[in-house]
Design a protein around this motif. Structure first.
Motif, short mmCIF file in Angstrom:
data_model
loop_
_atom_site.label_atom_id
_atom_site.label_comp_id
_atom_site.label_asym_id
_atom_site.label_seq_id
_atom_site.Cartn_x
_atom_site.Cartn_y
_atom_site.Cartn_z
N THR A 154 94.31 40.31 7.22
CA THR A 154 94.54 39.59 5.97
C THR A 154 94.56 40.55 4.78
OG1 THR A 154 92.17 39.19 6.12
CG2 THR A 154 93.60 37.37 6.69
N ILE A 155 94.97 40.03 3.64
CA ILE A 155 95.06 40.87 2.44
C ILE A 155 93.70 41.49 2.13
CG2 ILE A 155 95.51 40.82 -0.04
CD1 ILE A 155 97.57 38.63 0.51
N LYS A 156 92.64 40.70 2.26
CA LYS A 156 91.29 41.21 2.07
C LYS A 156 90.53 41.13 3.39
CE LYS A 156 88.83 39.37 -1.22
NZ LYS A 156 88.53 38.39 -2.30
N GLY A 157 89.58 42.01 3.58
CA GLY A 157 88.78 41.97 4.79
C GLY A 157 87.86 43.16 4.83
N VAL A 158 86.58 42.93 5.16
CA VAL A 158 85.61 44.03 5.16
C VAL A 158 84.81 44.08 6.46
CG1 VAL A 158 85.38 44.18 2.66
CG2 VAL A 158 83.92 42.58 3.90
N THR A 159 85.41 43.58 7.54
CA THR A 159 84.72 43.66 8.82
C THR A 159 84.79 45.10 9.35
OG1 THR A 159 85.36 41.39 9.31
CG2 THR A 159 84.61 42.72 11.15
N GLY A 160 83.68 45.80 9.30
CA GLY A 160 83.64 47.16 9.82
C GLY A 160 84.18 48.20 8.85
N TYR A 161 84.19 49.43 9.33
CA TYR A 161 84.66 50.54 8.50
C TYR A 161 86.17 50.46 8.30
CZ TYR A 161 80.10 52.50 9.91
OH TYR A 161 78.77 52.70 10.15
N ASP A 162 86.65 51.09 7.24
CA ASP A 162 88.07 51.06 6.95
C ASP A 162 88.80 52.12 7.80
OD1 ASP A 162 90.57 50.68 5.94
OD2 ASP A 162 90.14 51.52 3.96
N LEU A 163 88.91 51.83 9.10
CA LEU A 163 89.52 52.81 10.00
C LEU A 163 91.03 52.88 9.83
CD1 LEU A 163 87.44 52.52 13.28
CD2 LEU A 163 87.03 53.84 11.21
N ALA A 164 91.65 51.79 9.38
CA ALA A 164 93.08 51.87 9.08
C ALA A 164 93.29 52.87 7.95
CB ALA A 164 93.64 50.50 8.70
N GLY A 165 92.44 52.78 6.93
CA GLY A 165 92.53 53.71 5.81
C GLY A 165 92.28 55.15 6.24
N ARG A 192 89.02 62.25 -3.83
CA ARG A 192 89.93 63.06 -4.60
C ARG A 192 89.56 62.98 -6.07
NH1 ARG A 192 91.87 57.98 -3.43
NH2 ARG A 192 93.19 57.04 -5.00
N PRO A 193 89.82 64.05 -6.82
CA PRO A 193 89.46 64.01 -8.24
C PRO A 193 90.50 63.25 -9.06
CG PRO A 193 90.41 66.14 -7.68
CD PRO A 193 90.35 65.36 -6.40
N THR A 194 91.71 63.16 -8.54
CA THR A 194 92.84 62.65 -9.30
C THR A 194 93.28 61.28 -8.78
OG1 THR A 194 94.09 64.05 -7.80
CG2 THR A 194 93.79 64.85 -10.04
N ILE A 195 94.15 60.62 -9.54
CA ILE A 195 94.60 59.29 -9.15
C ILE A 195 95.24 59.33 -7.77
CG2 ILE A 195 96.22 57.43 -9.75
CD1 ILE A 195 95.74 58.16 -12.69
N LYS A 196 96.03 60.36 -7.52
CA LYS A 196 96.62 60.54 -6.20
C LYS A 196 96.07 61.81 -5.57
CE LYS A 196 101.10 60.53 -5.94
NZ LYS A 196 102.49 60.49 -6.47
N GLY A 197 96.01 61.85 -4.25
CA GLY A 197 95.55 63.05 -3.58
C GLY A 197 95.44 62.80 -2.10
N VAL A 198 95.95 63.73 -1.28
CA VAL A 198 95.94 63.52 0.17
C VAL A 198 95.36 64.72 0.91
CG1 VAL A 198 97.82 61.84 0.22
CG2 VAL A 198 98.37 64.27 0.33
N THR A 199 94.49 65.47 0.24
CA THR A 199 93.87 66.59 0.93
C THR A 199 92.80 66.08 1.89
OG1 THR A 199 94.22 67.97 -1.02
CG2 THR A 199 92.63 68.76 0.59
N GLY A 200 93.08 66.14 3.16
CA GLY A 200 92.09 65.72 4.17
C GLY A 200 92.08 64.22 4.38
N TYR A 201 91.16 63.78 5.24
CA TYR A 201 91.05 62.37 5.56
C TYR A 201 90.46 61.60 4.37
CZ TYR A 201 91.42 64.21 10.35
OH TYR A 201 91.83 64.84 11.49
N ASP A 202 90.71 60.31 4.34
CA ASP A 202 90.21 59.48 3.23
C ASP A 202 88.75 59.09 3.48
OD1 ASP A 202 89.86 57.88 1.07
OD2 ASP A 202 91.19 56.27 1.74
N LEU A 203 87.87 60.09 3.35
CA LEU A 203 86.45 59.84 3.63
C LEU A 203 85.79 59.00 2.55
CD1 LEU A 203 85.22 63.15 5.27
CD2 LEU A 203 86.35 61.17 6.28
N ALA A 204 86.29 59.06 1.33
CA ALA A 204 85.74 58.16 0.30
C ALA A 204 86.03 56.72 0.70
CB ALA A 204 86.37 58.47 -1.06
N GLY A 205 87.26 56.48 1.16
CA GLY A 205 87.62 55.14 1.61
C GLY A 205 86.79 54.69 2.80
N LEU A 206 86.36 55.65 3.62
CA LEU A 206 85.52 55.31 4.78
C LEU A 206 84.13 54.87 4.33
CD1 LEU A 206 85.55 55.35 7.91
CD2 LEU A 206 84.58 57.66 7.79
#
Ligand SMILES: Cc1cc2nc3c(=O)[nH]c(=O)nc-3n(C[C@H](O)[C@H](O)[C@H](O)COP(=O)(O)OP(=O)(O)OC[C@H]3O[C@@H](n4cnc5c(N)ncnc54)[C@H](O)[C@@H]3O)c2cc1C
Ligand SMILES: Cc1cc2nc3c(=O)[nH]c(=O)nc-3n(C[C@H](O)[C@H](O)[C@H](O)COP(=O)(O)OP(=O)(O)OC[C@H]3O[C@@H](n4cnc5c(N)ncnc54)[C@H](O)[C@@H]3O)c2cc1C
Lengths: 436, 436
Positions: free
Chosen positions: A165-176, B163-177
Motif C-alpha cells: 500500500t501507499i503507506k505501511g510500516v510492517t518491518g524494516y524498509d527493506l525495499a528502500g 546523506r547531507p544533501t536533498i539527493k544522494g546515493v552514496t552507499g545503501y540507504d541506511l538512514a531509511g533503514l
C-alpha cells in the motif's frame, strides 16, 4: 537465452569505463525463472554476476569483465497492471522508464522519476541506482516512487520486500534498502511503484544570467520564495556554447548561465510568477510560457547538453551535490579546478536539488583517462565533501567512485555496509567490485 | 540523569498495554554522551534498553517491564539549525514535532509530517515509527523528510547515516533503514530533515454521505480526478456520534460518514473545485472555505475523534491500510466483524492513503482485553491482508502486532530482518520483544 559473450555492448555502460577481458556468458533472461536459474548457477560456481538493464549507467556499475556472467533484464518488459484508483503500477524490471510514464498518462497519471535517460533506461536500473531526474526538485527520486520490489536473492530465491500500500510500516524498509544498492544486494525482477496525478497545468521558463554565480544566487532566492518548482535546471556558458555548436542555436550570446524552471499543478502560472520575481533581480532576461511546444523548445537545451559534449570529446561525467546554499561556492570551486589542471569542465545539473554534473571533456579515444582529468575529478569530489556535500547525487558509486564513496561514508558506516552486504550475498557474487 | 524507576508514566505508551513488572532504571538523557554511556552500560550487562520519546506510541513499542533500562530522550530538545535556502533543519531527537514545524514556519517553511499527536510526539519517536499524519496524502511520511540520522549503535558508538544533501546515493540507504525500525536497530539522537515551502493558500472542505461506502466511493473518485489533496480524512457515523456526545456538535444528524479534504498550493481553490466535483455525485451535502478559522472548525472533528472515544471506554486502536480501490470492501468487512463479535468498532482514518483506524472500544479499566475484542482485532488484521493490505500503516508493530507482522512479511523476509537485526544489535539489547 544466451547471447554471444563477445557482445561488448552488453559488457559496458555509458561511463566510458572499459572492462578487462570479456565475460564468459551473457544471459538475456526471458522470465523470472531464468533469472533464478542463472543466479543458482552463479552461486554454485562462485561466478560474479553482473545484472544490467539498459546499460545507460554513468558509474561503471554494469561493466563486466573476465569470468563474469552478464544477466540482462531488458527483455522483462511487461507492465503487469496499472491501478488508477490505487495510484500504483506493477512492472517488470526491463520496462523502459518512458514507457511506464506513457502507460500512466493514458490514465491521467504520471510516473514521476524522469532521469535524462528516460527514453532508454529501465525501471529496474532506475531502482538499482535510485535514479533522480529533472522533476526531482518537486517529486523526489526513484526511492520515493517504489512501494515494493520482487527480488531474486543471491541463493536464487524470490522474495517480495516492501509494502503493498501507499503507506505501511510492517518491518524494516527493506525495499528502500534495495533501492540504490546497484545490483549488490539482489536482482530486482519487478516492482510496485506509485503513480501520481499528471499535472493539469505546466508553466516553463528560461532565464539567462551574466555569470554562473548570479544564476546560483537566483536558485537560492527561489528556494526561499515560497514556490516549489518541479524542474530547476542550470547550465553554464561553456555548455551553452557546446549546444550552440551542435545545434546552431545562439544561447551563449544571451548569457553565461541559463536556468530552466518548470512549475506545475493547478496554480502553475501563479507559482511561476513567484519564481520569476525571485529570479528577476539577477537575471539579464527571462521568458515563460504555458504553451507545450514552446516549453519543449526551452527545455531542449537541457536534453541536448550531454550529446553536445559527446561531440567535442570523451566526457567524464561527475555528479556531486551540495547544500543549495553552497551552490555558488561549488561552481567557483569547479572553475578553479579547471584552471588549475588545464582541463575544460562544463557544468550543468539539477540545481533545485543542489546537484551539479561537472563534465570533464578529454580527447576522444579509448584507454586510460589523462592524469590531469583524473586529478581534476578527485579535486571535484574533495570540493563536494568540503562543502558538506556528496560525491554522487544520483548516478551511483559503481566501479568509478568507490574510494571516494568510502571516504564520504566513513569507517563505521562502511562496516555496517559490509555486514549488510554479507547478509544478502554471503558468497560475494552479486556485482563484486562495484557499489559503495 | 536518573529518574525514579517506579515512575510508571515512563514505562508505558498510549497503547493501553501494561508492562509486567517495573524497569530497574530510568535514564533521562541530557546529552548524547549520556545516551552513549547508558548504552555501553546496558551492553556490558546485557540489559534490555527501551528508548522512548514522548510515549505517545500506540503499538506498545515503548512499554518497559521487569529488568529493563528506560532511556528517555525527551530532554534532547535543541533545534540546532534551520537553513531556509537548503530547506533543511538539524534537530535533536526530543524536539516536539509541532515545535519543529513552528520554527520552520517562522521562515516560510514547514515540516510536513504531522501525526495527530504532533503537539506531544517527538521527532525521534516519529523517525523510529516512520510516523504518518494528516498531510501524508500529498507530502508522504516521516521517511520522506529524513535526510540523515545520528544514531548511537548497540555498542555505544555514534554514527551518522544518510546523506547531507536533498539527493544522494552514496552507499545503501541506511538512514531509511533506521526510519521505522522502532528502536530495535539503534538510538536516534539527532536528525537532518527536509523542510518544504509552507503552502501559500489552503482550501478546506467537508462532505457528508448517507453511507460510509458512499464516502469510500468518493475517495476513489477523487483519486482519479487529477487533484491531489494534502489531507483526505474519513470518519464514520459512530465516530461522529461520539464526537457529538463529547462536544455538543450535531455532526451525525448530517450523515453516516464525513470526508474532510484539504488542498494547498498556488491553485488550492481550483484544485478544491475538482475535489468537490468528484465528491458531488455521492455526497448529501458539502461546503468549503479558504478562511483559516472556519477550516480549523471543519477539521476539529478529526482531532476530537480519539479523545471522544476515550470518554466512552478503553479504545483498542488499529491501523490497517488497503489499496484505495478496496476501501469500501474494508469498511463493510469491518462492520461485519463488529456484528459477528458483538463489539462496537468505530472507524476513521487517512482515507487518501487507504489507511483506516478501526477502534474497538471496550469497558474502561485495566487488565487483559476481553476475548471478543482480541478476536475482532485478529479478524481486522486478516481482513487487511486478504484485501492486499498491511496490518500497520503508520503506528508500527511494537509489542502488539508481532505475530501478524510476521505473517504479513513471510518467512524469507523475516529471516532477512533477523540477520539485519543481528548486524546492528548482536546482543539483542535494543528494545527486545518489540518490532517486526
Ligand atoms: C543521456 C543520459 C542522461 C542521464 N540522466 C540521468 C539523470 O538525469 N538522473 C540519473 O539518476 N541518471 C541519469 N543517467 C544515468 C542512468 O541512465 C541511470 O543510472 C539509470 O538508472 C540506469 O538504468 P539502466 O537500466 O540503464 O541500468 P544499467 O546501466 O544497466 O545498470 C545500472 C546499475 O544498476 C544495476 N542494475 C540494473 N538493473 C538492475 C536490476 N534489475 N536489478 C539489480 N541491479 C540492476 C547494474 O548492475 C548497475 O550497477 C543518464 C544517463 C545518460 C546516458
Ligand atoms: C492522539 C494521538 C494521535 C496519533 N496520531 C498519529 C498519526 O496520525 N500518525 C502516526 O503515525 N501516529 C500517530 N500516533 C502515534 C504516535 O504519536 C506516533 O507513533 C509517534 O511517532 C510516537 O512518537 P513518540 O515520541 O511519542 O515515541 P514513543 O511512543 O516514545 O516511542 C515510539 C517507538 O519509537 C521508539 N523510539 C522513540 N524515540 C526513539 C529514538 N529517539 N530512537 C530510537 N527509537 C525511539 C520507542 O522505543 C518505541 O518503539 C498518535 C498517537 C496519539 C496518542
Amino acid at each position: 537465452m544466451t547471447a554471444p559473450a563477445t557482445e561488448i555492448d552488453r559488457a559496458i555502460d555509458r561511463s566510458g569505463l572499459r572492462p578487462v577481458g570479456a565475460p564468459t556468458e551473457v544471459v538475456v533472461a526471458r522470465d523470472v525463472a531464468e533469472v533464478q536459474e542463472t543466479v543458482r548457477r552463479a552461486a554454485a560456481a562462485g561466478t560474479p554476476l553482473i545484472t544490467r538493464g539498459a546499460g545507460s549507467g554513468l558509474a561503471g556499475g554494469a561493466v563486466a569483465g573476465e569470468g563474469a556472467i552478464v544477466l540482462d533484464l531488458s527483455r522483462l518488459t511487461r507492465i503487469r497492471a496499472i491501478d488508477p484508483v490505487d495510484g500504483t503500477a506493477e512492472v517488470e524490471a526491463g520496462v523502459i522508464t518512458a514507457d511506464l510514464d506513457a502507460a500512466a498518462r493514458a490514465h491521467g497519471l504520471m510516473y514521476a522519476p524522469d532521469p535524462g535517460s528516460v527514453g532508454i533506461s529501465t525501471v529496474g536500473g532506475n531502482i538499482a541506482t535510485n535514479a533522480g531526474g529533472l522533476r526531482g526538485a518537486k517529486y523526489g527520486v526513484t526511492r520515493d516512487a517504489v512501494l515494493s520490489v520482487d527480488v531474486v536473492l543471491a541463493d536464487g530465491s524470490l522474495v517480495r520486500l516492501g509494502r503493498p500500500t501507499i503507506k505501511g510500516v510492517t518491518g524494516y524498509d527493506l525495499a528502500g534498502l534495495v533501492v540504490g544498492s546497484e545490483g549488490t544486494l539482489g536482482i530486482v525482477v519487478a516492482a510496485r511503484v506509485r503513480l501520481l496525478p499528471a499535472p493539469q497545468r505546466v508553466a516553463t521558463a528560461s532565464a539567462f544570467f551574466a555569470t554562473l554565480e548570479d544564476a546560483a544566487r537566483a536558485v537560492a532566492a527561489i528556494a526561499v520564495s515560497g514556490a516549489r518548482p518541479a524542474v530547476l535546471e542550470i547550465l553554464d556558458g561553456a555548455t551553452l556554447g557546446a549546444i550552440d555548436a551542435a545545434s546552431g542555436t545562439a544561447l551563449r550570446a544571451q548569457g553565461e548561465a541559463l536556468l530552466l524552471a518548470q512549475t506545475d499543478g493547478f496554480g502553475a502560472a501563479e507559482e511561476m510568477a513567484v519564481v520569476l520575481a525571485a529570479v528577476a533581480p539577477t537575471a539579464t532576461h527571462h521568458e515563460w510560457t504555458e504553451d507545450a511546444e514552446r516549453a519543449a523548445d526551452l527545455l531542449s537545451a537541457r536534453r541536448q547538453a550531454l550529446p553536445a559534449l559527446e561531440r567535442i570529446g570523451r566526457p567524464l561525467i561527475e555528479d556531486i551535490a551540495v547544500p543549495r546554499s553552497r551552490l555558488a561556492e561549488a561552481i567557483s570551486g569547479i572553475r578553479l579546478i579547471a584552471d588549475r589542471h588545464g582541463v575544460p569542465i562544463f557544468v550543468f545539473g539539477h540545481a533545485g536539488d543542489g546537484n551539479l554534473h561537472p563534465i570533464i571533456v578529454v580527447e576522444p579515444g579509448e584507454g586510460d583517462l589523462p592524469e590531469t582529468a583524473v586529478r581534476a575529478a578527485d579535486d571535484i569530489f574533495a570540493l563536494a565533501l568540503s562543502l558538506g556535500g556528496t560525491v554522487t547525487a544520483e548516478h551511483g558509486v559503481g566501479r568509478l567512485k568507490r574510494e571516494w564513496a568510502r571516504r564520504e561514508l566513513g569507517e563505521d558506516a562502511v562496516r555496517l555496509h559490509d555486514e549488510i552486504k554479507r547478509v544478502f550475498d554471503p558468497l560475494g557474487i552479486l556485482n563484486p567490485g562495484s557499489g559503495y
